[in-house]
Motif scaffolding. Structure first.
Motif, PDB file in Angstrom:
ATOM      1  N   ALA A   1      -3.939  -4.268  -3.176  1.00  0.00           N
ATOM      2  CA  ALA A   1      -3.443  -2.925  -2.838  1.00  0.00           C
ATOM      3  C   ALA A   1      -3.633  -1.968  -4.010  1.00  0.00           C
ATOM      4  O   ALA A   1      -4.019  -0.806  -3.827  1.00  0.00           O
ATOM      5  CB  ALA A   1      -1.973  -3.000  -2.430  1.00  0.00           C
TER       6      ALA A   1
ATOM      7  N   VAL B   1       0.811  -1.221   0.000  1.00  0.00           N
ATOM      8  CA  VAL B   1       0.000   0.000   0.000  1.00  0.00           C
ATOM      9  C   VAL B   1       0.844   1.270   0.000  1.00  0.00           C
ATOM     10  O   VAL B   1       0.642   2.159  -0.844  1.00  0.00           O
ATOM     11  CB  VAL B   1      -1.006  -0.015   1.168  1.00  0.00           C
ATOM     12  CG1 VAL B   1      -1.670   1.354   1.328  1.00  0.00           C
ATOM     13  CG2 VAL B   1      -2.053  -1.093   0.945  1.00  0.00           C
TER      14      VAL B   1
ATOM     15  N   GLU C   1      -7.201  -0.948  -4.008  1.00  0.00           N
ATOM     16  CA  GLU C   1      -7.498  -0.086  -2.861  1.00  0.00           C
ATOM     17  C   GLU C   1      -7.012   1.339  -3.095  1.00  0.00           C
ATOM     18  O   GLU C   1      -7.687   2.313  -2.762  1.00  0.00           O
ATOM     19  CB  GLU C   1      -6.845  -0.670  -1.604  1.00  0.00           C
ATOM     20  CG  GLU C   1      -7.026   0.170  -0.346  1.00  0.00           C
ATOM     21  CD  GLU C   1      -6.293  -0.417   0.843  1.00  0.00           C
ATOM     22  OE1 GLU C   1      -5.964   0.357   1.767  1.00  0.00           O
ATOM     23  OE2 GLU C   1      -6.028  -1.642   0.841  1.00  0.00           O
ATOM     24  N   ILE C   2      -5.831   1.475  -3.683  1.00  0.00           N
ATOM     25  CA  ILE C   2      -5.239   2.798  -3.892  1.00  0.00           C
ATOM     26  C   ILE C   2      -5.915   3.543  -5.044  1.00  0.00           C
ATOM     27  O   ILE C   2      -5.920   4.770  -5.097  1.00  0.00           O
ATOM     28  CB  ILE C   2      -3.725   2.656  -4.162  1.00  0.00           C
ATOM     29  CG1 ILE C   2      -3.035   2.022  -2.961  1.00  0.00           C
ATOM     30  CG2 ILE C   2      -3.081   4.007  -4.472  1.00  0.00           C
ATOM     31  CD1 ILE C   2      -3.312   2.699  -1.637  1.00  0.00           C
TER      32      ILE C   2
END
Length: 406
Positions: free
Chosen positions: A245, A215, A248-249
């Motif tokens: 990740a 992340v 998510e980002i």
């Protein structure tokens, strides 16, 4: 042929039209002493699934195409577990395989550090060793007893960099690579290809090999707003963690293209990754989605042999399958005799139609010559995700060896 291997619902198939070695076509071999092949693979720990995939592929070749190639020459696989990137363990296992188990050939080796560490042992023992996955560019220069059916990261990532900045027109790249030898090769190779076509490297950041938290690395990349993030990690279970990740980002929603070698979206992990992988572009030598007759037959044979396992074949499976083909070709060419120099010479003459397309061994470097495919993750019928080949770069030699000849 006696292999000592057990495969569920084995189906003997006349699968792939391999080109015979010159002078050996149709030659019969009388039954004799068993030829032992020692495989050093990672069969435990977080990367055990990769080792199992390569073991399955090696066994599959012996139980299908190997039967026709070897005739009555009996072969035995001796598989040892290195537990991961453990050079000292790899050296001990090779020492035992050669001196105690009496293997005539070695193969496997997921990890470049392990493969590099055993070079002095090969030079003393004079045992041919086929690299199924280790991808360090200089490894085959460390011993004349190496041959490689895997790839090098220069072979994959320099063409990818040239394609990204040339054909795709991406200008600014942010690099994230795992901090070990193949990651360094991937970084340097992509940089060379990308800048050769006018691209700019915004930043190049190295990530730890063990249990990384992706992340913060991806957040830092997003802040720079590059056109493209190039990423390399060892694959396997890290592929799913990285893609979670990435989702998510929100790199894709920010208009940042994610690209890298095939480890990013390896075929066996795509079902676990899910829709987060859509649109990711990778370069690699093999895809389950490759529309080639030999590939379709390979996948059919895999499914018939391993009905008990949901794991799908990937680029490591192709490396191991073709690696066993290379070893068996050398066994056939030498009539099963322990003649290491003749075996290596036979390997240098190897060429075949593989599930990944046409392959051969470069006689100068003992590295594989193969097609590199630009692939994009797309959704196919039945909502299945696949690495769809969108462009082919044919007959690629390792460019690092071209620039750094012995």
């Amino acid at each position: 042929m006696t292999t000592g291997l057990q495969i569920t619902r084995r189906k003997t198939l006349g699968l792939f039209a391999a080109a015979p070695l010159a002078g050996w076509a149709g030659k019969g071999f009388a039954a004799g002493a068993t030829v032992k092949i020692g495989l050093v693979l990672t069969m435990s720990g977080p990367f055990a699934s990769s080792g199992q995939i390569m073991a399955n592929a090696a066994k599959l070749y012996l139980e299908t195409e190997g039967k026709a190639l070897l005739g009555d020459v009996p072969v035995e696989l001796v598989i040892r577990d290195d537990g991961g990137a453990n050079p000292d363990v790899a050296k001990r296992l090779v020492q035992e395989l050669v001196t105690r188990d009496g293997v005539q050939y070695l193969g496997g080796f997921q990890w470049t550090p392990n493969a590099n560490a055993i070079a002095p042992l090969l030079n003393r023992a004079k045992v041919p060793c086929v690299l199924f996955n280790a991808s360090g560019a200089n490894t085959t220069q460390l011993s004349p007893w190496y041959a490689r059916t895997a790839f090098t990261h220069w072979q994959v990532n320099q063409p990818l960099g040239e394609w990204a900045s040339g054909s795709r027109g991406l200008r600014r790249a942010y690099l994230l690579t795992t901090d070990f030898a193949p990651g360094h090769d991937a970084e340097e190779a992509f940089t060379k290809g990308f800048t050769n076509r006018g691209g700019e490297i915004v930043a190049s950041v190295k990530m730890p090999i063990q249990s990384p938290n992706f992340v913060p690395f991806l957040l830092a990349a997003k802040e720079k707003m590059p056109d493209v993030v190039f990423a390399f990690h060892p694959g396997g279970v890290q592929a799913s963690a990285f893609m979670r990740a990435y989702q998510e980002i929100g790199l894709r929603s920010a208009g940042i293209q994610l690209i890298g070698p095939g480890d990013l979206t390896s075929d066996e992990e795509l079902p676990n990754i899910g829709p987060a992988a859509l649109g990711v572009i990778t370069a690699g030598q093999y895809s389950m989605a490759g529309d080639r007759p030999n590939n379709k037959l390979f996948i059919e044979a895999w499914k018939n042999a391993y009905t008990f396992s949901p794991v799908r074949p990937n680029y490591m499976a192709a490396g191991a399958y073709d690696g066993m083909h290379l070893i068996c070709s050398a066994i056939a060419a030498t009539g099963g005799k322990a003649d290491a120099p003749a075996a290596i010479e036979a390997m240098k003459a190897f060429r075949a139609e593989s599930p990944r397309g046409p392959i051969s061994i470069d006689p100068e470097t003992r590295d594989i010559i193969q097609n590199i495919y630009i692939r994009e993750v797309r959704q196919q019928s039945g909502n299945e995700l696949a690495n769809v080949e969108i462009e082919t770069i044919p007959n690629v030699r390792d460019p690092w060896k071209i620039a750094h000849p012995l």
